[in-house]
Write an enzyme that holds these catalytic residues in place. Structure first.
Site, PDB file in Angstrom:
ATOM      1  NE  ARG A  63      -3.746   2.035   0.091  1.00  0.00           N
ATOM      2  CZ  ARG A  63      -4.452   2.304  -0.990  1.00  0.00           C
ATOM      3  NH1 ARG A  63      -4.543   1.426  -1.944  1.00  0.00           N
ATOM      4  NH2 ARG A  63      -5.062   3.443  -1.131  1.00  0.00           N
ATOM      5  CG  HIS A  67      -0.067   6.807  -0.472  1.00  0.00           C
ATOM      6  ND1 HIS A  67      -1.225   6.922   0.260  1.00  0.00           N
ATOM      7  CD2 HIS A  67       0.463   8.049  -0.494  1.00  0.00           C
ATOM      8  CE1 HIS A  67      -1.391   8.162   0.654  1.00  0.00           C
ATOM      9  NE2 HIS A  67      -0.374   8.866   0.219  1.00  0.00           N
ATOM     10  CG  ASP A  68       6.710   6.833  -2.713  1.00  0.00           C
ATOM     11  OD1 ASP A  68       6.628   8.057  -2.478  1.00  0.00           O
ATOM     12  OD2 ASP A  68       7.756   6.294  -3.097  1.00  0.00           O
ATOM     13  CG  ASN A  95      -3.248   9.019   6.574  1.00  0.00           C
ATOM     14  OD1 ASN A  95      -4.353   8.672   6.969  1.00  0.00           O
ATOM     15  ND2 ASN A  95      -2.440   9.759   7.301  1.00  0.00           N
ATOM     16  CG  HIS A 198      -7.540 -11.424  -2.103  1.00  0.00           C
ATOM     17  ND1 HIS A 198      -8.602 -11.742  -1.319  1.00  0.00           N
ATOM     18  CD2 HIS A 198      -6.618 -12.385  -1.905  1.00  0.00           C
ATOM     19  CE1 HIS A 198      -8.337 -12.873  -0.678  1.00  0.00           C
ATOM     20  NE2 HIS A 198      -7.141 -13.281  -1.030  1.00  0.00           N
TER      21      HIS A 198
END
Ligand SMILES: *[C@@H]1O[C@H](CO)[C@@H](O)[C@H](O)[C@H]1NC(C)=O
Ligand SMILES: *[C@@H]1O[C@H](CO)[C@@H](O)[C@H](O)[C@H]1NC(C)=O
Length: 323
Positions: A63, A67-68, A95, A198
């Site tokens: 994650r 995100h990065d 976040n 998943h």
């Protein structure tokens, strides 16, 4: 006039093309062969140890990487802690699914590297996160793949830059496609990355939603029970670490669930209801091997997004703070 305009345009396109190529040409396997030849093994050992301590390491690291890369490129800008004068990327409200274990994984690997004299402050946090992500995929039973390295750490991180750059649970296929296209990623990349492990997206929502509530109240209760069965919290670490012939977590079950209408969020389920993405969902639901291949290709493409080189970045001494 028209000719001048046209010339300028092609010059512009040419320079964009060159810039893009130079940026990705800088990335290569074995980038640290001269400076820190054991980098991959050192990171792998640290990640493995961390995953044994906490299974959340796996979804949390995935994650964090996603995100990065989606916000400002893969430059570890998500790692930066806020200061009095700067509200950093990780403190934007999106976040919600970033867990401390992801940050800790990178920090632990960085500590291990810094303990080796020739590797000390030679490997970027962005590359550590890239390698750690590859390692958690494999630890979770997913494919093992070579990563390209040579990213620098970014010089800016703001909560404002997150706005509109991460997929929202309510997004439809058009919104999702344009978000991915902005990062040079195709519809298939989107489908492959949406399903990565998943359990990734649901882990926090079924075990540690927030300080007072364990389970996200918006998820159907029966479905929560089912999710807990397929994404158990306390898997025996030895089972996860062993090369498991039947992967416990990384698999194509996500696509099979979509076929049965069990997409957790709108942004998941639309992949099956939209005629543009449905054939791929069907294909990967029925062929895990093809999904694995597609996943690896998409992860490598994701790793090329917004790479910083030259004066656009540096190698941080502390992944959580600018030098
Ligand atoms: C997410 O943002 C909130 C609000 O700014 C902050 O308190 C929290 O520590 C952040 N979470 C992470 C994992 O950085
Ligand atoms: C946690 O989530 C629940 C359900 O959405 C909410 O009622 C509660 O106020 C939240 N608590 C905190 C500390 O954010």
């Amino acid at each position: 006039m028209a000719l001048v305009y046209k010339t300028n345009l092609s010059l512009l396109l040419l320079s964009l093309f060159l810039t893009f190529n130079l940026a990705s040409a800088q990335l290569r396997r074995n980038f640290y062969a001269g400076s820190c030849p054991n980098v991959e093994q050192i990171v792998r050992n640290a990640v493995q140890k961390k995953a044994q301590q906490s299974i959340i390491t796996i979804p949390a690291t995935l994650r964090l990487y996603f995100h990065d890369c989606f916000v400002n490129g893969c430059d570890a800008s998500v790692m930066i802690a806020s200061t009095d004068s700067n509200k950093a990327e990780r403190d934007h409200e999106d976040n919600i699914s970033l867990a401390g274990d992801g940050f800790d994984t990178v920090n632990k690997a960085k500590e291990a590297l810094d303990a080796v004299p020739n590797c000390r402050n030679k490997v970027s946090c962005a590359d550590i996160l890239t390698m750690a992500t590859r390692d958690v995929v494999n630890i979770a039973g997913g494919p093992k793949y070579d990563v390209e390295l040579g990213r620098l750490d970014g010089l800016s991180s703001t909560a404002a830059s997150v706005e509109g750059n991460l997929p929202h649970p309510t997004a439809g296929v058009n919104q999702l496609t344009s978000l991915f296209a902005k990062n040079g990623l195709s519809l298939n990349d989107m489908i492959a990355l949406s399903g990565f492990a998943h359990c990734t997206k649901v882990f926090n929502r079924i075990y540690s939603f927030n300080k007072t509530t364990k389970v996200d109240p918006t998820i159907n209760k029966e479905f929560v029970t089912e999710l807990k069965r397929s994404c158990p919290q306390d898997i025996d670490p030895n089972v996860v670490i062993n090369i498991d012939p039947t992967p416990r977590q990384f698999d194509n079950v996500y696509y099979k669930n979509l076929q049965q209408g069990k997409g957790l969020f709108t942004s998941d389920q639309v992949l099956f209801t939209d005629r543009r993405s449905k054939p791929t969902v069907d294909l990967w639901a029925s062929n895990a091997q093809l999904f694995n291949q597609a996943f690896v290709n998409s992860m490598i493409k994701l790793g090329r997004v917004g790479v910083k080189t030259g004066s656009d970045g540096n190698i941080r001494r502390d992944c959580g703070a600018f030098n």
